[in-house]
Motif scaffolding. Structure first.
Motif, PDB file in Angstrom:
ATOM      1  N   THR A   1      -0.246  16.432  -8.885  1.00 23.49           N
ATOM      2  CA  THR A   1       0.211  16.693  -7.468  1.00 23.49           C
ATOM      3  C   THR A   1       0.896  18.221  -7.796  1.00 23.49           C
ATOM      4  O   THR A   1       1.919  17.830  -8.668  1.00 23.49           O
ATOM      5  CB  THR A   1       1.809  15.385  -7.062  1.00 23.49           C
ATOM      6  OG1 THR A   1       1.038  14.201  -7.591  1.00 23.49           O
ATOM      7  CG2 THR A   1       2.851  15.519  -6.077  1.00 23.49           C
TER       8      THR A   1
ATOM      9  N   ASP B   1      -0.754  11.227   1.292  1.00 20.45           N
ATOM     10  CA  ASP B   1      -1.968  10.837   1.887  1.00 20.45           C
ATOM     11  C   ASP B   1      -2.779   9.900   0.732  1.00 20.45           C
ATOM     12  O   ASP B   1      -3.911   9.720   1.040  1.00 20.45           O
ATOM     13  CB  ASP B   1      -2.710  11.310   3.605  1.00 20.45           C
ATOM     14  CG  ASP B   1      -1.712  11.587   3.909  1.00 20.45           C
ATOM     15  OD1 ASP B   1      -0.779  10.389   4.171  1.00 20.45           O
ATOM     16  OD2 ASP B   1      -1.413  12.642   4.984  1.00 20.45           O
ATOM     17  N   PHE B   2      -2.481  10.403  -0.371  1.00 19.28           N
ATOM     18  CA  PHE B   2      -3.673  10.048  -1.266  1.00 19.28           C
ATOM     19  C   PHE B   2      -3.054   8.488  -1.843  1.00 19.28           C
ATOM     20  O   PHE B   2      -1.484   8.267  -1.808  1.00 19.28           O
ATOM     21  CB  PHE B   2      -3.263  10.970  -2.652  1.00 19.28           C
ATOM     22  CG  PHE B   2      -3.805  10.720  -3.700  1.00 19.28           C
ATOM     23  CD1 PHE B   2      -5.638  11.408  -3.973  1.00 19.28           C
ATOM     24  CD2 PHE B   2      -3.480  10.239  -5.347  1.00 19.28           C
ATOM     25  CE1 PHE B   2      -7.038  10.967  -4.832  1.00 19.28           C
ATOM     26  CE2 PHE B   2      -4.642   9.647  -5.875  1.00 19.28           C
ATOM     27  CZ  PHE B   2      -5.757  10.526  -6.028  1.00 19.28           C
ATOM     28  N   PRO B   3      -3.345   7.437  -1.935  1.00 23.81           N
ATOM     29  CA  PRO B   3      -3.521   5.625  -2.277  1.00 23.81           C
ATOM     30  C   PRO B   3      -3.355   6.176  -3.992  1.00 23.81           C
ATOM     31  O   PRO B   3      -3.655   6.695  -4.772  1.00 23.81           O
ATOM     32  CB  PRO B   3      -4.982   5.403  -2.059  1.00 23.81           C
ATOM     33  CG  PRO B   3      -5.165   5.877  -1.374  1.00 23.81           C
ATOM     34  CD  PRO B   3      -5.396   7.451  -1.370  1.00 23.81           C
ATOM     35  N   ILE B   4      -2.334   5.633  -4.144  1.00 26.30           N
ATOM     36  CA  ILE B   4      -1.456   5.187  -5.506  1.00 26.30           C
ATOM     37  C   ILE B   4      -0.923   3.512  -5.975  1.00 26.30           C
ATOM     38  O   ILE B   4      -0.751   3.391  -5.250  1.00 26.30           O
ATOM     39  CB  ILE B   4       0.125   6.113  -5.602  1.00 26.30           C
ATOM     40  CG1 ILE B   4      -0.479   7.558  -5.108  1.00 26.30           C
ATOM     41  CG2 ILE B   4       0.735   5.715  -6.844  1.00 26.30           C
ATOM     42  CD1 ILE B   4       0.823   8.604  -5.566  1.00 26.30           C
TER      43      ILE B   4
ATOM     44  N   THR C   1       0.765   5.421  -0.361  1.00 30.16           N
ATOM     45  CA  THR C   1       0.109   6.837  -0.238  1.00 30.16           C
ATOM     46  C   THR C   1       1.368   7.566  -1.051  1.00 30.16           C
ATOM     47  O   THR C   1       2.673   7.598  -0.047  1.00 30.16           O
ATOM     48  CB  THR C   1      -0.238   7.058   0.744  1.00 30.16           C
ATOM     49  OG1 THR C   1       0.506   7.112   1.877  1.00 30.16           O
ATOM     50  CG2 THR C   1      -1.442   6.072   1.017  1.00 30.16           C
TER      51      THR C   1
ATOM     52  N   THR D   1       1.038  -1.333  -0.356  1.00 30.92           N
ATOM     53  CA  THR D   1      -0.033   0.042  -0.075  1.00 30.92           C
ATOM     54  C   THR D   1       0.909   1.731  -0.346  1.00 30.92           C
ATOM     55  O   THR D   1       1.713   1.448   1.034  1.00 30.92           O
ATOM     56  CB  THR D   1      -1.036   0.009   1.302  1.00 30.92           C
ATOM     57  OG1 THR D   1      -1.803  -1.456   1.312  1.00 30.92           O
ATOM     58  CG2 THR D   1      -1.853   1.215   1.107  1.00 30.92           C
TER      59      THR D   1
ATOM     60  N   ARG E   1       4.553   6.945   1.868  1.00 32.49           N
ATOM     61  CA  ARG E   1       4.585   6.120   2.746  1.00 32.49           C
ATOM     62  C   ARG E   1       4.056   4.612   2.653  1.00 32.49           C
ATOM     63  O   ARG E   1       3.386   4.738   1.854  1.00 32.49           O
ATOM     64  CB  ARG E   1       3.273   6.479   3.917  1.00 32.49           C
ATOM     65  CG  ARG E   1       3.869   8.138   4.458  1.00 32.49           C
ATOM     66  CD  ARG E   1       2.283   7.994   5.474  1.00 32.49           C
ATOM     67  NE  ARG E   1       2.165   9.073   5.953  1.00 32.49           N
ATOM     68  CZ  ARG E   1       2.848   9.805   7.298  1.00 32.49           C
ATOM     69  NH1 ARG E   1       3.829   9.108   7.634  1.00 32.49           N
ATOM     70  NH2 ARG E   1       3.013  11.424   6.910  1.00 32.49           N
TER      71      ARG E   1
END
Length: 844
Positions: free
Chosen positions: A714, A693-696, A690, A688, A722
């Motif tokens: 972005t 804090d945006f999931p990629i 991010t 996982t 993270r």
């Protein structure tokens, strides 16, 4: 009163001046019988992060300061002195402030320790040098002895040596030169001691200094842009060891080298031009010196030093006492067989000469003589100039070249200080500006003093006052009033340059943004011109100061406050009273085992940084410090190093674009990061990721490499990454997202658009209209040195970058080089690696 003040200053300077020494690196030889190939001691730049060497300033600062001085001022001058060496374009070595070192800070890695001590010998203000060396390194580029650690030691009692003075700054710059591997010089450069040093705060380095550091740490363009001279010095059938051979132009800085034990020499790094070549022995040791000219003698493989050859007569090539014959130096080539056959003599009659001039009530070193007056006066002191109460019989002094001359019969003991010799000089309107050299002669020998005096075309700048005001945009600025300013004038607040906002030449007024400083701080303001003159020469002790507004003291905290050895992690520093500015703020931990990879300042009281802790870092607390302009905030014991976690997932923040292979990340492009301790066999679906804090989605995982796509929206700046598995999390790091590349909107020549009907020609000065350039946050302008224009594979440095009337549009001015091929050529504009798409330009 004027002459009493001058006598006092001359006497005090003489008391502080140890003897000048000769240009040299710290040298070893692998054989005592030859061939003699010098092995230099230097920092291994390829082992330093980004080829950058940190220096650490002790928290045990000076105990006494001069009037108008401050600890903030002292630290700023030290940082400015280090920056002098870091700014040499032809050198690959960069210096960086690594923080305030607290008591017992562990220093197992490379670095320069800047300390204040009471243990300096009497009369010395500072010392610098190498404290730890490694074993011989047989590198692909040639063997060298790596420097592991060095030191700059300053006197704790600085009551008589204010940090804003010429003397303190030049001394600090000199000692940093020792710390990076340079010995002394007899070329009147910064690496001369105070006797023959003829550089200034406004122009601290000479050609000799630039050659010295660039030969140790050459940038890719250095060898091709300079030339060399070689030969041999013999005395009868014997080789002369450690003779100083000097290449000196009619006007400008000299470049020198010392001979090897077999008498051979090679002077490298010489700017193209015409040079007189002379050879002279090292000067006799003065009281308190460990060796002649305080040179650390070269060592053989057995650790024993090679000894000096006997004294001999100084001579110019080819065997004359006058600078008549000139040798041409061309870039990228060597002029060989410039050899000398010298005559032995029992002693050196003249040595260690220093010169001074006077501007009003101020004594200047070097003498600064204004050409427009037609005549100037200077004084000199040195061994062998005087005999009893009069001049040494037959003493003469003559400048090299014919555009300046010593007035016949003007040499005489200076009536206000008889230990000095006074002389008068005549100038013509054709006398070149810059440094000029003197040949002293007596007792059948000569003594050459490079840069004995400077000829200037105008008086030094002076500051009559400063005042708070606002500029045309309503921004608050400081108005600096005075005389002698020009468009290249720098304004220093203590040791930090202000950002120039505007220049009103007619009214003698500069509008500047001062660097951040502690609340109510009083800074000494100095104007420095590119000709080497500063307002210190015009004003002396009549200083101009600026007092900052009252406010809260700077306070910082750090999160997290603990890091494990061997970790890579993003830290956040917050506080109050900081006024952080991107590009100015520096974070340090006072330890060479903790590296700050990059710093961002997203808010005035918030700083983000990627930090790397060495796997062998000492455990325990260290000091956290933030420097921002003149402002500094320290947090003793602010960060604690814990034992390493061998299973911790670690993301290395040195991400690249996998398509280009470059460390240039932009929104909408792919990115690749290396992850240590990634679970074996893990697939993209098992990770996982991010960004801010945006999931990629993770695009791929292979050999510890994780690839993903940066979202198109972005924003530029730090993006917090993270990464986690179902059971573990990596430490967060920040990736730097670059701004979109520049774009060339138009090309103009004399205000007209360039097209097939209006081609350009080599030598034309062109104006480009460009978007996408990023201004410096402090200067609020695009730095000219950051912008490169490439036409037909030929790089051009921008001459001017200015904001156009349309917001976000800039005018980039450059002159087309003659080496650009004819025909339709591609043109690109780049800033810090961000390159525009190419546009076509017809060249005829």
């Amino acid at each position: 009163m004027r002459f009493l003040a001058q006598i006092s200053l001359l006497a005090s300077l003489a008391a502080l001046c140890p003897n000048a020494s000769a240009y040299y690196h710290f040298i070893r030889y692998l054989s005592r019988t030859g061939p003699f190939v010098p092995i230099e001691e230097r920092w291994d730049v390829n082992a330093l992060p980004n080829k950058t060497l940190n220096f650490y300033i002790s928290d045990q600062g000076p105990t006494s300061l001069a009037a108008n001085d401050s600890l903030a001022g002292v630290i700023s001058q030290i940082r400015l002195a280090a920056r002098v060496w870091s700014d040499v374009d032809s050198s690959d070595l960069r210096l960086n402030f690594g923080g305030i070192a607290g008591p017992g800070a562990s220093q197992n890695g490379p670095g320069i320790d800047v300390i204040f001590s009471d243990d300096l010998p009497p009369g010395l203000v500072a010392q610098g040098g190498i404290t730890s060396r490694g074993e011989l390194n047989n590198a692909p580029g040639g063997p060298f002895v790596p420097i592991n650690r060095s030191i700059v030691m300053l006197r704790r009692n600085l009551a008589d040596r204010p940090s804003y003075s010429e003397a303190f700054f030049l001394t600090a710059t000199h000692e940093f030169g020792h710390a990076i591997g340079l010995q002394h010089t007899l070329s009147s450069s910064i690496m001369s001691t105070e006797i023959t040093r003829a550089t200034t705060k406004a122009k601290p380095l000479s050609a000799d200094d630039i050659a010295a550091v660039s030969l140790l740490y050459p940038a890719r363009n250095f060898p091709a842009s300079t030339g060399s001279i070689s030969g041999r010095v013999t005395m009868g059938s014997d080789a002369v060891n450690l003779a100083s051979v000097v290449a000196i132009p009619p006007t400008g800085g000299a470049v020198s080298a010392l001979t090897n034990p077999d008498g051979t020499y090679r002077i490298e790094g010489i700017p193209p031009g015409q040079y007189h070549i002379y050879v002279h022995p090292l000067p006799p040791a003065l009281q308190g010196e460990a060796s002649r000219a305080n040179i650390v003698l070269p060592l053989g493989p057995d650790g024993r030093p090679f000894t000096l050859s006997p004294d001999f007569d100084t001579q110019f090539f080819p065997g004359t006492k006058d600078a008549i014959f000139a040798v041409a130096v061309t870039a990228g080539s060597s002029t060989d067989n410039i050899s000398f056959q010298v005559q032995r003599r029992a002693s050196v009659p003249i040595s260690s000469v220093q010169t001074y001039g006077f501007i009003g009530q101020v004594t200047t070193k070097p003498p600064l003589l204004n050409r427009s007056t037609g005549r100037g006066t200077m004084v000199a002191a040195g061994v062998g100039l005087l005999s009893g109460s009069g001049l040494t019989p037959g003493l003469l002094a003559n400048p090299i070249g014919g555009a300046a001359g010593v007035v016949s019969g003007s040499l005489r003991p200076y009536q206000f200080a008889p230990s000095y010799v006074q002389m008068d000089l005549n100038f013509t309107p054709f006398t070149n500006e810059g440094s000029h050299h003197l040949i002293f002669s007596a007792a059948g020998d000569i003594y050459v003093l490079p840069s004995a005096f400077y000829v200037t075309g105008k008086a030094p700048p002076s500051i009559s006052g400063v005042a708070n005001t606002v500029d045309a945009t309503g921004a608050r600025v400081v108005a600096v009033f005075g005389a002698g300013f020009d468009r290249e004038t720098r304004i220093l607040f203590d040791g930090h340059p202000a950002a120039i906002r505007s220049f009103d030449e007619q009214n003698g007024r500069l509008a500047v943004t001062p660097p951040p400083a502690p609340a109510s701080h009083r800074a000494v303001v100095v104007a420095a011109n590119s000709d080497g003159q500063s307002s210190l020469f015009a004003q002396g002790s009549n200083l101009t100061t600026y007092t900052y507004d009252a406010g809260e003291a700077a306070v910082i905290t750090i999160s997290p406050a603990v890091l494990a050895a061997g970790s890579e992690m993003l830290v956040e520093v917050t506080g109050s009273g900081l006024n952080l500015i991107d590009g100015l703020a520096r974070l340090g931990f006072g330890s060479s085992e903790i590296t700050v990879r990059r710093v961002w300042t997203p808010a005035p009281n918030r700083l983000l940084a990627n930090v790397s802790v060495a796997s062998n870092a000492a455990l325990g607390p260290t000091t956290v410090s933030v420097v921002n302009g003149l402002q500094m905030a320290a947090l003793p014991f602010g960060l604690t190093i814990l034992p390493a976690n061998p299973r911790q997932m670690i993301v290395l923040p040195t991400a690249v674009n996998p398509i280009t292979g470059q460390a240039m990340l932009q929104a909408g492009n792919p990115a690749l990061v290396l992850v240590l301790n990634l679970p074996a066999g893990i697939t993209p679906s098992g990770l996982t990721l991010t960004l801010n804090d945006f999931p990629i989605p993770v695009a791929g995982v292979a050999n510890g490499q994780v690839t993903f796509q940066i979202p198109a929206g972005t924003p530029p700046g730090p993006a917090v990454l993270r990464l986690r598995t179902a059971t573990d999390s990596a430490l967060p790091v920040a990736l730097h997202i670059e701004s979109p590349p520049p774009a060339v909107i138009a090309i103009q020549n004399n205000g007209l658009p360039v097209d097939a009907a209006r081609p350009v020609r080599p030598g034309d000065t062109l104006t480009l209209l460009v978007t996408g350039l990023v201004p410096d946050a402090f200067a609020a302008a695009v730095p000219v040195d950051d912008v490169t224009v490439t036409v037909g594979a030929v790089e051009h440095t921008a001459q001017q970058v200015s904001a156009a009337a349309q917001r976000g549009l800039y005018e980039v001015v450059f002159t087309l080089k003659s080496s650009v091929p004819l025909g339709v050529q591609p043109l690109t504009v780049s800033q810090d690696g961000r390159a525009s798409s190419s546009v076509s330009v017809p060249v005829r």
